[in-house]
Structure formats: structure tokens, C-alpha cells
Design an enzyme around this catalytic site. Structure first.
Site, short mmCIF file in Angstrom:
data_model
loop_
_atom_site.label_atom_id
_atom_site.label_comp_id
_atom_site.label_asym_id
_atom_site.label_seq_id
_atom_site.Cartn_x
_atom_site.Cartn_y
_atom_site.Cartn_z
N ARG A 20 0.83 -1.22 0.00
CA ARG A 20 0.00 0.00 0.00
C ARG A 20 0.86 1.25 0.00
O ARG A 20 0.55 2.22 -0.70
CB ARG A 20 -0.95 0.00 1.19
CG ARG A 20 -2.01 -1.09 1.11
CD ARG A 20 -2.79 -1.20 2.39
NE ARG A 20 -1.88 -1.49 3.48
CZ ARG A 20 -2.14 -1.30 4.78
NH1 ARG A 20 -3.30 -0.81 5.15
NH2 ARG A 20 -1.25 -1.59 5.69
N ASN A 38 -5.99 -2.90 2.48
CA ASN A 38 -5.95 -4.35 2.59
C ASN A 38 -7.37 -4.88 2.71
O ASN A 38 -8.24 -4.20 3.26
CB ASN A 38 -5.18 -4.79 3.84
CG ASN A 38 -3.68 -4.63 3.70
OD1 ASN A 38 -3.14 -4.59 2.59
ND2 ASN A 38 -2.99 -4.55 4.82
#
Length: 97
Positions: A20, A38
Site C-alpha cells: 500500500r 488491505n
């Protein structure tokens, strides 16, 4: 300038490997807006918006590059569409779903 929006989900070893963080950095480098997070499925999902050629570049990055420690199995893209304005003011990492 034509703007485009696309949703993505990346599969493989993409959690716990700074995926990320690197996705945010790449999106900012390309001046894209949107988000990622996520999922409980072990994937990373999100949305990117920006000029069509930059969105294409980001899609290729999500399919092939990712973070240095990630191992991408596949990336799915859906809901690709032209937009007239941004829905986001930046690119952010959201809380896990």
C-alpha cells in the site's frame, strides 16, 4: 484532458510487504488520486483516477511491479470509465476492510 477511473484488486503476497505504501508513492508520482486498502481476502483493493495514460501506467505497475518484497499473482481491474472530474483530492491508504 480526459480523466479515467478504474477499480483494482491485486492478488498474491501483497500484505505485510509495504504494498500500500509503494502504491501510494507510485500514484502520487503519476499525479493520480484515489485510495487503496488491505482486504480480509488477503488482497489489496482500491481505485485510481487521473489522465488516461497515467491510469494505464498505474495499472501496468499494479500488475507487474508493486513493492520490492511483493509477489503479484494477478491484478483485476473493473468499473473502468471516463469521468469529468475527480472524486478524491489525493491518494490515501484507507483502513482495512
Amino acid at each position: 484532458m480526459a480523466l479515467r477511473s478504474v477499480d483494482f484488486e491485486v492478488y498474491g503476497r501483497v500484505q505485510g510487504v509495504f504494498f500500500r505504501k509503494f502504491t501510494k508513492e507510485q500514484a502520487e508520482k503519476l499525479a493520480l488520486k484515489g485510495w487503496c486498502r488491505n482486504t480480509s481476502r488477503g488482497t489489496v483493493e482500491g481505485q485510481v483516477q487521473g489522465p488516461s495514460e497515467k491510469v494505464d501506467e498505474m495499472m501496468q505497475w499494479l500488475k507487474t511491479t508493486g513493492s520490492p518484497s511483493s509477489k503479484i499473482e494477478k491484478a483485476d481491474f473493473k468499473n473502468g470509465k471516463d469521468i469529468s472530474e475527480y472524486n478524491f483530492s489525493n491518494f490515501e491508504i484507507r483502513r482495512d476492510d
